[in-house]
Scaffold this motif. Structure first.
Motif: not given
Ligand code: ATP
Length: 236
Positions: A110-134
């Motif tokens: 669950s801490s991995c999930r929490a870290r993902l949320s922290e990164v998406y909170d820091l850079f919201p655009v990454l959350g919006q594009m999470r399924g997009r190829l880098a």
């Protein structure tokens, strides 16, 4: 919490002396900048700390660990994150997979999930594009992804190599705000940059490298007001 202590670091490439007798410390929670022109030795300094190029002389310690004895792949276990020049994201993998690869050293929980949320909170655009190829992201988004990937391992010290390179002023602002926020949250930063203004905004202390040697050091506020720095590095 550990202090990074670098003493008399030197790097040579064959007959070329790229870094000469560079010393500095990054105490816990502090943010230190290395600025300088093209070829000043900034990248070589970071790469030598990471064990990616051999040190010709000098030592680097992080707490009680001699970094000279730690392979690059184990730095993450010491709490040292590294965002290399040129981002190096996995272009053929989705954004979220890239981020999860940053957490490879820890087991999925669950801490991995929490870290993902922290990164998406820091850079919201990454959350919006999470399924997009880098590889489909813009340069600025890839830089955010490279920083986010390093953060997934929950580093205590983050080394960044020219995160503003090639970015528009607007995206430089985004990166600048993110780094200021990470600093305020207590992460130690070692920021290598040609963009002196960004560096002064994010760091408390700075070194100016010229031809591989430390030409000036001081608080970022004092260097920003120094007439020589203003002329050479800020174009003012
Ligand atoms: P930049 O902003 O262009 O990345 P830098 O300040 O990071 O510059 P370095 O990349 O560390 O500087 O380069 C320092 C010196 O070492 C330069 O003279 C460069 O040409 C030289 N150099 C860097 N890498 C190598 C290499 N692999 N082989 C030989 N010389 C190198």
């Amino acid at each position: 919490m550990s202090t990074l202590v670098v003493e008399n670091l030197a790097v040579r490439y064959g007959g070329v002396s790229a870094v000469r007798s560079v010393s500095f410390t990054v105490p816990p929670g502090e943010s230190v900048g290395l600025i300088g022109a093209n070829g000043a030795g900034k990248t070589s300094t970071l790469r030598a700390l990471m064990g990616l190029v051999p040190r010709a002389a000098g030592t680097a310690r992080f707490g009680d660990r001699d970094l000279g004895k730690v392979p690059a792949r184990h730095m993450v276990r010491l709490g040292i994150g590294y965002v290399p020049e040129g981002r190096h994201v996995f272009a053929g993998l989705p954004v979220e997979k890239n981020l999860l690869l940053g957490a490879y050293a820890s087991k999925w929980d669950s801490s991995c999930r929490a870290r993902l949320s922290e990164v998406y909170d820091l850079f919201p655009v990454l959350g919006q594009m999470r399924g997009r190829l880098a590889g489909a992201l813009s340069g600025g988004q890839q830089q955010m992804l490279a920083i986010g990937r390093a953060l997934m391992a929950r580093p205590v010290l983050l080394l960044l190599d020219e995160p503003s390179m090639g970015l528009s002023p607007k995206l430089v602002e985004v990166i600048c705000s993110a780094l200021q926020r990470l600093r305020a949250e207590g992460l130690s930063l070692l920021l290598v940059e040609q963009n002196a203004m960004l560096t002064f905004e994010v760091t408390g202390e700075c070194l100016v490298l010229e031809n591989g040697s430390v030409a000036m050091t001081g608080t970022s506020a004092a260097l920003r007001d120094d007439p020589r720095v203003r002329k050479i590095y800020l174009g003012l």
